[in-house]
Every structure is written in structure tokens, then in C-alpha cells.
Scaffold this motif. Structure first.
Motif, short mmCIF file in Angstrom:
data_model
loop_
_atom_site.label_atom_id
_atom_site.label_comp_id
_atom_site.label_asym_id
_atom_site.label_seq_id
_atom_site.Cartn_x
_atom_site.Cartn_y
_atom_site.Cartn_z
N PHE A 209 1.00 -1.25 0.14
CA PHE A 209 -0.05 -0.16 0.06
C PHE A 209 0.83 1.14 -0.09
CE2 PHE A 209 -3.02 3.08 2.59
CZ PHE A 209 -3.56 3.39 1.42
N ILE A 210 0.75 2.00 -1.04
CA ILE A 210 1.53 3.20 -1.23
C ILE A 210 0.61 4.36 -0.41
CG2 ILE A 210 2.60 5.00 -2.85
CD1 ILE A 210 2.65 2.46 -4.69
N GLY A 211 0.97 4.54 0.67
CA GLY A 211 0.14 5.76 1.55
C GLY A 211 0.60 7.14 1.05
N SER A 212 -0.13 8.07 1.62
CA SER A 212 -0.08 9.40 1.04
C SER A 212 1.33 10.00 1.23
CB SER A 212 -1.15 10.23 1.92
OG SER A 212 -0.91 10.25 3.17
N ALA A 216 6.89 5.72 -3.57
CA ALA A 216 6.08 4.76 -4.46
C ALA A 216 7.00 3.88 -4.66
CB ALA A 216 5.42 5.18 -5.70
N ASP A 217 8.32 4.29 -5.15
CA ASP A 217 9.31 3.28 -5.60
C ASP A 217 10.07 2.42 -4.37
OD1 ASP A 217 9.12 3.96 -7.93
OD2 ASP A 217 10.98 5.28 -7.99
N GLU A 218 9.89 3.02 -3.13
CA GLU A 218 10.53 2.61 -1.90
C GLU A 218 9.49 1.35 -1.45
OE1 GLU A 218 11.33 5.07 1.11
OE2 GLU A 218 12.81 6.34 0.07
N VAL A 219 8.20 1.84 -1.64
CA VAL A 219 7.29 0.72 -1.21
C VAL A 219 7.04 -0.57 -2.32
CG1 VAL A 219 4.83 0.21 -1.02
CG2 VAL A 219 5.86 2.24 -0.06
N ARG A 220 7.15 -0.17 -3.29
CA ARG A 220 7.40 -1.37 -4.48
C ARG A 220 8.46 -2.30 -4.23
NH1 ARG A 220 3.27 -0.33 -8.08
NH2 ARG A 220 2.79 1.88 -8.25
N GLU A 221 9.65 -1.45 -4.07
CA GLU A 221 10.79 -2.32 -3.93
C GLU A 221 10.93 -3.14 -2.68
OE1 GLU A 221 14.79 -3.56 -2.30
OE2 GLU A 221 13.64 -2.07 -1.43
N ARG A 222 10.34 -2.52 -1.53
CA ARG A 222 10.52 -3.37 -0.23
C ARG A 222 9.47 -4.49 -0.05
NH1 ARG A 222 9.43 0.77 2.58
NH2 ARG A 222 7.27 0.73 2.77
N HIS A 235 0.30 -7.19 -5.15
CA HIS A 235 -0.13 -6.17 -5.92
C HIS A 235 0.08 -4.81 -5.05
CE1 HIS A 235 -2.43 -4.36 -9.28
NE2 HIS A 235 -3.03 -3.20 -8.49
N CYS A 236 0.87 -3.67 -5.78
CA CYS A 236 1.40 -2.61 -5.30
C CYS A 236 0.37 -1.46 -5.59
CB CYS A 236 2.75 -2.34 -5.16
SG CYS A 236 3.79 -3.68 -4.64
N GLY A 237 0.21 -0.40 -5.01
CA GLY A 237 -0.57 0.56 -5.45
C GLY A 237 -0.83 1.75 -4.53
N THR A 238 -1.17 2.80 -4.95
CA THR A 238 -1.95 3.97 -4.25
C THR A 238 -3.36 3.48 -4.11
OG1 THR A 238 -2.65 5.16 -6.00
CG2 THR A 238 -0.55 5.51 -5.24
N TYR A 258 -9.19 -11.01 1.47
CA TYR A 258 -8.04 -11.15 2.63
C TYR A 258 -6.95 -10.26 2.29
CZ TYR A 258 -11.35 -14.84 4.28
OH TYR A 258 -12.25 -15.81 4.72
N VAL A 259 -6.83 -9.15 2.90
CA VAL A 259 -5.61 -8.22 2.58
C VAL A 259 -4.54 -8.51 3.32
CG1 VAL A 259 -5.01 -5.82 2.34
CG2 VAL A 259 -7.60 -6.47 1.62
N TRP A 260 -3.40 -8.83 2.84
CA TRP A 260 -2.31 -9.15 3.75
C TRP A 260 -1.32 -7.95 3.39
CZ3 TRP A 260 0.92 -14.25 2.31
CH2 TRP A 260 1.84 -14.37 3.38
N PHE A 261 -1.02 -7.01 4.29
CA PHE A 261 0.01 -5.98 4.02
C PHE A 261 1.40 -6.19 3.94
CE2 PHE A 261 -4.17 -4.24 5.20
CZ PHE A 261 -4.26 -3.20 4.37
#
Length: 285
Positions: A209-212, A216-222, A235-238, A258-261
Motif C-alpha cells: 500500500f502506497i500511502g499519502s 512509491a518506488d520504496e514501497v514497491r521495492e520493499r 499487488h502494489c498501488g496507491t 483477505y488483505v495481507w499488508f
């Protein structure tokens, strides 16, 4: 409206943190929470892992609205009569909020190591079918009283079964309230759905989850570093991108997520997701 459950493997986290996340999820609009059932955490065997039914009971006692379940309990861990008694007790104690997710066991080496069973996959699936038949008798759901273990449930206990194999789909069609489809198999939904009878469709989806305030790149990479092995299951996204993703899946017939963060669901993540995704997808929003 689609339902959202927090998928929260009870690994590494202190029990108090699990309760905190469940309460946060309840406060921001999640419909339920689901745990895992293993003796060791898969792929992280040295990490602490809390027992599945105990942690579900503890969370049920500290929430008011959330439905409580698992993806999924391992059939081989519990005698069918014991499982029937555990399920009806937690269902009644929680005001009808318990759902029984059940599978044949996804980590055979775990079952062998701890002396649970050495059965191969086909035999474990056969055992699962036996358990499901037994549960219907013990709960009186088969219309007879011959083998009921009182007290019987005052409301039906929903059954969640996951998988895509032909024998598993037979069990889904015969017993399941919910069929949980792995996100990696979502492309097969139109092909498989006719084999599942009246079972409703859910999927388990790992989310980056790409929060406010996130890069974005850091969330996707991690997220990819931690869970890239899931393939399409990640699945990554805002928030707008995730709304589009979930909406497209609902059009295919999916009724529960079933959302797994990927960040292990700290309360701030849950709060923003609840407001910007769940709230935005609610009727009238």
C-alpha cells in the motif's frame, strides 16, 4: 459491497500487538480478521508463532464486530469431534462471529517433523472430506440428530475452503460457504467458478500500500524484496490504483478480499487504507 478481511499471520508480533491491529481494523471498517495455523512459521521457522485457535479466541474477546477466522486451520492437527466442539464454542461465545476455514495441510514436512501424519496429499484431502462430513453430523447440519454433539450452533458456522484442484473443488461445492481462490490463480476464475456450486468467492491478496506520505518506488521495492515470490499474489498501488484493482475483481465475482499488508499492517496503515480504500468503495461514497 465487497468484504475486506485483514489477513494477519500471528508471527513475530506480541499478542498485544495482534489485538491492537485487530481493534484498529475493526475501527476503520474491516469486516473480519484471519490468522494462520502452523506449528512453525513457514519460511521463518525460528520466529515465534502463536497457536491459531487460542489467538482467535483472544482477539474475539477483545473486539465487538469483526468476524474471526483462519486461512486456514490444518485438518490434521485436530480430531473432527474436538474441532467441532472448538468451533461451536468460539462461534457462540463471539456472538456468531467465528468462521471455520479448513484445509488439508500445506506444509507436509511440518506434519512429518512433529509426528502429526506422514500421509501424502491425496490421503490428506480424503481426510479433509471425512472431517467435513463429520462436522455436518456433529452440528446437526445434515438434518439428523444421530451424532449431534450438543450444543449445536444457533446459527450456521460459515465454512471457508481454498484451492483449485478437482478434489478440493468437489469439497467446495459440497460444503463451503466461501471458496478462497489464490490470487495467483485469479485468471482461472471464469474456468473454475462453475465447479464451486453456491460458494461465494474470496481471494487472499498481498498488498504493497502506497500511502499519502510514502515514496512509491520504496514501497514497491520493499514489497518485492519481502514478498516477490508471490508473483501475481502481490499487488502494489496507491489508494485509487487499489480501488481500481479490487473493483475489477468484484466484476469477476469476487465478494471478499483477505488483505495481507507487506508492511505487516501497523495501525496507521490500516487507518489510511480503511479511509481511502474501504470507505471509498462503500455504497454511497
Amino acid at each position: 459491497m465487497a468484504e475486506f478481511f485483514l489477513f494477519l499471520p500471528q508471527v513475530r508480533l506480541p499478542v498485544a500487538d495482534i489485538v491492537e491491529r485487530a481493534q484498529a481494523a475493526e475501527a476503520v471498517g474491516f469486516d473480519g480478521v484471519a490468522f494462520i495455523d502452523h506449528l512453525q512459521a513457514p519460511g521463518a521457522e525460528r520466529q515465534p508463532l502463536w497457536e491459531a485457535m487460542t489467538v482467535a479466541t483472544w482477539v474475539a474477546a477483545r473486539t465487538n464486530r469483526l468476524r474471526i477466522g483462519h486461512l486456514v486451520l490444518c485438518d490434521a492437527f485436530r480430531n473432527p469431534a474436538v474441532l467441532a466442539k472448538q468451533a461451536v464454542t468460539l462461534h457462540e461465545a463471539s456472538g456468531g462471529r467465528f468462521e471455520l476455514g479448513l484445509g488439508s495441510g500445506s506444509v507436509p514436512r511440518e506434519l512429518v517433523r512433529f509426528g502429526v501424519t506422514e500421509e501424502r496429499a491425496a490421503a490428506r484431502r480424503e481426510r479433509l472430506g471425512h472431517t467435513l462430513r463429520a462436522l455436518t453430523r456433529y452440528w446437526g447440519a445434515d438434518g439428523t440428530d444421530d451424532e449431534v454433539l450438543p450444543p449445536r450452533p444457533t446459527t450456521p458456522i460459515p465454512l471457508v475452503i481454498g484451492g483449485v484442484g478437482p478434489r478440493t473443488l468437489d469439497l467446495v461445492r459440497d460444503y463451503a460457504t466461501w471458496w478462497n481462490l489464490p490470487a495467483t490463480e485469479i485468471g482461472r476464475l471464469p474456468e473454475l467458478a462453475p465447479s464451486t456450486g453456491r460458494a461465494r468467492v474470496s481471494i487472499q491478496q498481498m498488498i504493497g500500500f502506497i500511502g499519502s506520505g510514502d515514496a512509491a518506488d520504496e514501497v514497491r521495492e520493499r514489497s518485492a524484496r519481502r514478498f516477490g515470490y508471490l508473483g501475481d499474489g502481490l499487488h502494489c498501488g496507491t489508494a485509487p490504483e487499489l480501488i481500481d484493482h479490487f473493483t475489477a475483481l468484484t466484476r469477476l465475482g469476487v465478494e471478499r478480499f483477505y488483505v495481507w499488508f507487506s508492511d505487516f499492517a501497523p495501525p496507521p496503515t490500516l487507518a489510511e487504507f480503511g479511509e481511502s480504500v474501504i470507505g471509498a468503495m462503500a455504497p454511497g461514497e
